[in-house]
Motif scaffolding. Structure first.
Motif, PDB file in Angstrom:
ATOM      1  N   MET A 181       0.944  -1.348   0.480  1.00 42.46           N
ATOM      2  CA  MET A 181      -0.051  -0.317  -0.087  1.00 42.46           C
ATOM      3  C   MET A 181       1.102   1.046   0.091  1.00 42.46           C
ATOM      4  O   MET A 181       0.871   2.303  -1.070  1.00 42.46           O
ATOM      5  CB  MET A 181      -1.056  -0.117   1.320  1.00 42.46           C
ATOM      6  N   HIS A 182       2.062   1.063   0.894  1.00 40.79           N
ATOM      7  CA  HIS A 182       2.747   2.378   0.669  1.00 40.79           C
ATOM      8  C   HIS A 182       3.375   2.525  -0.642  1.00 40.79           C
ATOM      9  O   HIS A 182       3.467   3.474  -0.771  1.00 40.79           O
ATOM     10  CB  HIS A 182       3.464   2.587   2.142  1.00 40.79           C
ATOM     11  N   LEU A 183       3.767   1.988  -1.315  1.00 42.06           N
ATOM     12  CA  LEU A 183       4.716   1.700  -2.584  1.00 42.06           C
ATOM     13  C   LEU A 183       3.572   2.292  -3.035  1.00 42.06           C
ATOM     14  O   LEU A 183       4.027   3.510  -4.206  1.00 42.06           O
ATOM     15  CB  LEU A 183       5.195   1.174  -2.789  1.00 42.06           C
ATOM     16  N   ALA A 184       2.473   1.824  -3.493  1.00 36.24           N
ATOM     17  CA  ALA A 184       1.236   2.024  -4.627  1.00 36.24           C
ATOM     18  C   ALA A 184       0.867   3.839  -4.100  1.00 36.24           C
ATOM     19  O   ALA A 184       0.887   4.251  -5.043  1.00 36.24           O
ATOM     20  CB  ALA A 184       0.274   1.252  -4.120  1.00 36.24           C
ATOM     21  N   TRP A 185       1.238   4.070  -2.755  1.00 36.90           N
ATOM     22  CA  TRP A 185       0.756   5.564  -2.467  1.00 36.90           C
ATOM     23  C   TRP A 185       2.026   6.325  -2.879  1.00 36.90           C
ATOM     24  O   TRP A 185       1.768   7.728  -3.755  1.00 36.90           O
ATOM     25  CB  TRP A 185       0.617   5.671  -0.975  1.00 36.90           C
ATOM     26  N   THR A 186       3.175   5.850  -2.315  1.00 38.65           N
ATOM     27  CA  THR A 186       4.143   7.176  -2.990  1.00 38.65           C
ATOM     28  C   THR A 186       5.130   6.631  -4.954  1.00 38.65           C
ATOM     29  O   THR A 186       5.000   7.938  -5.189  1.00 38.65           O
ATOM     30  CB  THR A 186       6.036   6.096  -2.214  1.00 38.65           C
ATOM     31  N   TYR A 187       4.493   5.672  -5.154  1.00 37.08           N
ATOM     32  CA  TYR A 187       4.559   5.522  -7.275  1.00 37.08           C
ATOM     33  C   TYR A 187       3.230   6.324  -7.322  1.00 37.08           C
ATOM     34  O   TYR A 187       3.080   5.867  -9.136  1.00 37.08           O
ATOM     35  CB  TYR A 187       5.075   4.271  -7.435  1.00 37.08           C
TER      36      TYR A 187
END
Length: 124
Positions: free
Chosen positions: A1-7
């Motif tokens: 989830m954090h990677l999806a948000w970050t990128y």
């Protein structure tokens, strides 16, 4: 989830909106990816790109020093390369004015010749 948000900026517009508005539950906390990422972010990192990669932890003095050293090395190599390029142009008969014209996007014209080129630097 954090990677999806970050990128998320790499996603198509519709998918980006879905990531930004989705509700996610982590433990007993429910929120948008931005809220969850901010709540559980590691110290020294922001929840949004590109800040996540530009903020450093406060205890990074050694890292900042090394980064400054590496930047100085890159600047040194860049300066050396520019000097070599200028010397090469001089050897091919370009004057100081012609060398200065090229980075400005102006046409330097044809070489003026070796002696005139050298003299143009002495006149400066």
């Amino acid at each position: 989830m954090h990677l999806a948000w970050t990128y998320r900026y790499t996603l198509p517009t519709e998918e980006r909106r879905e990531v930004e508005t989705a509700k996610v539950t982590v433990g007993d906390y429910t929120g948008t990816p931005a809220e969850v990422s901010t709540r559980y972010a590691m110290p020294g990192y922001a929840a949004r790109h590109p800040e996540a990669f530009t903020r450093l932890p406060d205890d990074s003095a050694a890292l900042r020093k090394r980064l400054a050293e590496l930047r100085a090395e890159v600047d040194s190599v860049s300066t050396t390369a520019k000097k070599i390029y200028a010397v090469d142009l001089i050897e091919h008969g370009y004057s100081s004015e012609q060398i200065d014209a090229e980075p400005r996007g102006e046409d330097p014209g044809t070489p003026v010749g070796g002696r005139k080129a050298l003299k143009s630097f002495k006149d400066r």
